[in-house]
Design a protein around this motif. Structure first.
Motif, PDB file in Angstrom:
ATOM      1  N   ASN A  58       0.924  -1.246  -0.065  1.00 58.85           N
ATOM      2  CA  ASN A  58       0.147   0.076   0.000  1.00 58.85           C
ATOM      3  C   ASN A  58       0.816   1.266   0.210  1.00 58.85           C
ATOM      4  O   ASN A  58       0.736   2.287  -0.612  1.00 58.85           O
ATOM      5  CB  ASN A  58      -0.903  -0.024   1.175  1.00 58.85           C
ATOM      6  CG  ASN A  58      -1.919  -0.977   1.218  1.00 58.85           C
ATOM      7  OD1 ASN A  58      -2.529  -1.481   0.026  1.00 58.85           O
ATOM      8  ND2 ASN A  58      -2.705  -1.228   2.307  1.00 58.85           N
ATOM      9  N   ARG A  59       1.803   1.261   1.028  1.00 53.51           N
ATOM     10  CA  ARG A  59       2.708   2.533   0.820  1.00 53.51           C
ATOM     11  C   ARG A  59       3.360   2.478  -0.367  1.00 53.51           C
ATOM     12  O   ARG A  59       3.986   3.587  -0.924  1.00 53.51           O
ATOM     13  CB  ARG A  59       3.773   2.072   1.974  1.00 53.51           C
ATOM     14  CG  ARG A  59       3.112   2.298   3.514  1.00 53.51           C
ATOM     15  CD  ARG A  59       3.939   1.820   4.678  1.00 53.51           C
ATOM     16  NE  ARG A  59       5.254   2.809   4.702  1.00 53.51           N
ATOM     17  CZ  ARG A  59       6.109   2.694   5.177  1.00 53.51           C
ATOM     18  NH1 ARG A  59       6.103   1.618   6.245  1.00 53.51           N
ATOM     19  NH2 ARG A  59       7.270   3.592   5.378  1.00 53.51           N
TER      20      ARG A  59
ATOM     21  N   GLU B 122       2.329   1.797  -3.455  1.00 54.40           N
ATOM     22  CA  GLU B 122       1.326   2.245  -4.209  1.00 54.40           C
ATOM     23  C   GLU B 122       1.150   3.762  -4.193  1.00 54.40           C
ATOM     24  O   GLU B 122       1.115   4.682  -5.006  1.00 54.40           O
ATOM     25  CB  GLU B 122       0.049   1.619  -4.450  1.00 54.40           C
ATOM     26  CG  GLU B 122      -0.109   0.156  -4.570  1.00 54.40           C
ATOM     27  CD  GLU B 122       0.499   0.151  -6.355  1.00 54.40           C
ATOM     28  OE1 GLU B 122       0.042   0.994  -6.941  1.00 54.40           O
ATOM     29  OE2 GLU B 122       1.003  -0.976  -6.778  1.00 54.40           O
ATOM     30  N   GLN B 123       1.104   4.036  -2.842  1.00 56.20           N
ATOM     31  CA  GLN B 123       0.840   5.624  -2.320  1.00 56.20           C
ATOM     32  C   GLN B 123       2.252   6.529  -3.169  1.00 56.20           C
ATOM     33  O   GLN B 123       2.265   7.534  -3.265  1.00 56.20           O
ATOM     34  CB  GLN B 123       0.752   5.615  -1.343  1.00 56.20           C
ATOM     35  CG  GLN B 123      -0.558   5.169  -0.493  1.00 56.20           C
ATOM     36  CD  GLN B 123      -0.655   5.130   0.952  1.00 56.20           C
ATOM     37  OE1 GLN B 123       0.289   5.504   1.612  1.00 56.20           O
ATOM     38  NE2 GLN B 123      -1.762   4.923   1.556  1.00 56.20           N
TER      39      GLN B 123
END
Length: 412
Positions: free
Chosen positions: A12-13, A15-16
């Protein structure tokens, strides 16, 4: 946190981080595009500025060039007739008289224009006088203003040579040649920025009226133009209403009777035939009928016609033998001439007979092919007196051999 949870968190990080990187790259691309646009706009503005600067430099150069040119006053004179005859104290000195006339005209023009507010220390005076020197010379010689026809050429040479911007131009033989020169020269200079004022010497000739009408309603031109008045002023020109007029009596004659003629009259022996006839002028008489002379009659083509007269031939011959002054006995005044002024008042029949005698001489204005507008002119204006194409009067059964000029009118 177990391994699965940690892996999901990193993903997730990541992708962010990719989204943020994408936004950063987009921002950088936008900044680069904007910089390119501004750089292009700057280059265009720089080119425009350079062009404007160059244009301003050229304009400043032209303004400086115009300012460096001296301004001038233009004097235009139609000298081809009686209207602007130079004073005989100039004419009878030939070339030296021409020089003196140029000097005096320069003095008078500078004084007049200076009174209008122009700085004459920075303003030149340009003079153009136009005439048929041969024809005008004959007129001056016949009138006693000069000894010979060729003397006028000497006068014109002196006038032209005296001042670098003065020209007395010989236009040669031909109808309207002087008029055309004056019209074209005025049209060329009247709107010239360096030409600060124009003195126009055409007041004697009504033929200029249609041409001058265009300037009357123009206040700007009116402020730049002065009508120079000479010996004769046409009523039609006067009615145009030019606001500025001036006379130079120290330059131009106010009568075509010369000093030599006056001296000849005044120094005749007492009791001589010439003295009895001429005596000293001026002469005046109230026993005349000037209304009989006017108004001017014209035909359907606008040409002047002489009023019909019924005259007894014997009375006419009697009047001719008396050599009477037609100006005194028909118009009521003579400024001085060698004709007979000592005669009782004439009857109406005698006046008409004298008028018919006067008509045997041709009006000078008419002889030039122009319209005579003087309602008191006593000379001939008949169609048989019209000049031919070469400008010379035709032969006719009533033409007189004698030629003379009288009170501003030349007579053939």
């Amino acid at each position: 946190m177990d391994g699965t949870g940690a892996s999901h968190d990193f993903r997730n990080r990541f992708e962010q981080s990719k989204v943020a990187e994408s936004k950063r790259e987009a921002l950088i691309q936008d900044l680069i595009d904007e910089n390119d646009r501004l750089a292009q706009a700057y280059r265009k503005m720089a080119l425009d500025l350079e062009s404007e600067t160059e244009g301003r430099r050229r304009l400043q150069g032209r303004i400086h060039s115009l300012q460096s040119r001296r301004s001038f006053v233009l004097v235009l004179i139609d000298a081809d007739g009686d209207g602007y005859i130079f004073r005989d104290n100039f004419l009878n000195k030939n070339e030296e008289g021409g020089k003196q006339a140029a000097d005096e005209l320069l003095v008078q023009v500078r004084q007049y224009v200076g009174e209008l507010g122009l700085d004459m220390t920075k303003t030149d005076v340009v003079v153009r006088a136009y005439a048929n020197l041969r024809g005008l010379g004959r007129h001056c010689a016949r009138d006693g203003l000069m000894k010979a026809t060729a003397d006028l050429g000497l006068f014109a040479n002196g006038f032209t040579k005296r001042q670098p911007l003065f020209d007395f131009v010989d236009v040669g033989l031909g109808k309207e040649r002087a008029d055309d020169k004056v019209r074209e020269t005025l049209s060329f200079f009247i709107n010239n920025e360096q030409c600060k004022h124009v003195l126009l010497g055409v007041a004697h000739d009504s033929g200029y009226a249609p041409f001058l009408e265009r300037f009357v309603a123009d206040d700007w031109v009116q402020g730049r133009l002065t009508m120079l008045q000479g010996y004769q002023v046409s009523p039609i020109i006067r009615e145009l209403g030019f606001t500025r007029t001036v006379r130079f009596p120290s330059v131009f004659a106010w009568s075509t009777v010369s000093n030599s003629q006056r001296n000849m009259i005044q120094h005749q022996p007492t009791g001589s035939k010439q003295a009895n006839r001429a005596a000293k002028g001026p002469h005046s008489s109230g026993a005349v009928d000037p209304d009989r002379l006017g108004p001017v009659m014209k035909n359907q083509d606008g040409q002047r016609m002489d009023r019909p007269l019924a005259v007894d031939s014997d009375v006419m011959q009697a009047m001719k033998k008396k050599n009477l002054c037609v100006w005194l006995f028909l118009r009521g005044r003579c400024d001085g001439c060698p004709r007979n002024h000592a005669h009782p008042p004439l009857s109406a029949e005698e006046r008409d007979a004298l008028w018919m005698v006067a008509r045997q001489g041709m009006c000078f204005t008419h002889r030039k092919g122009k319209l005579c507008e003087d309602p008191l002119c006593v000379y001939g204006h008949g169609s048989w007196l019209q000049p031919d194409r070469a400008g010379a009067p035709p032969e006719g059964p009533n033409m007189k051999e004698e030629r003379y000029s009288h009170n501003g009118y030349e007579v053939d």
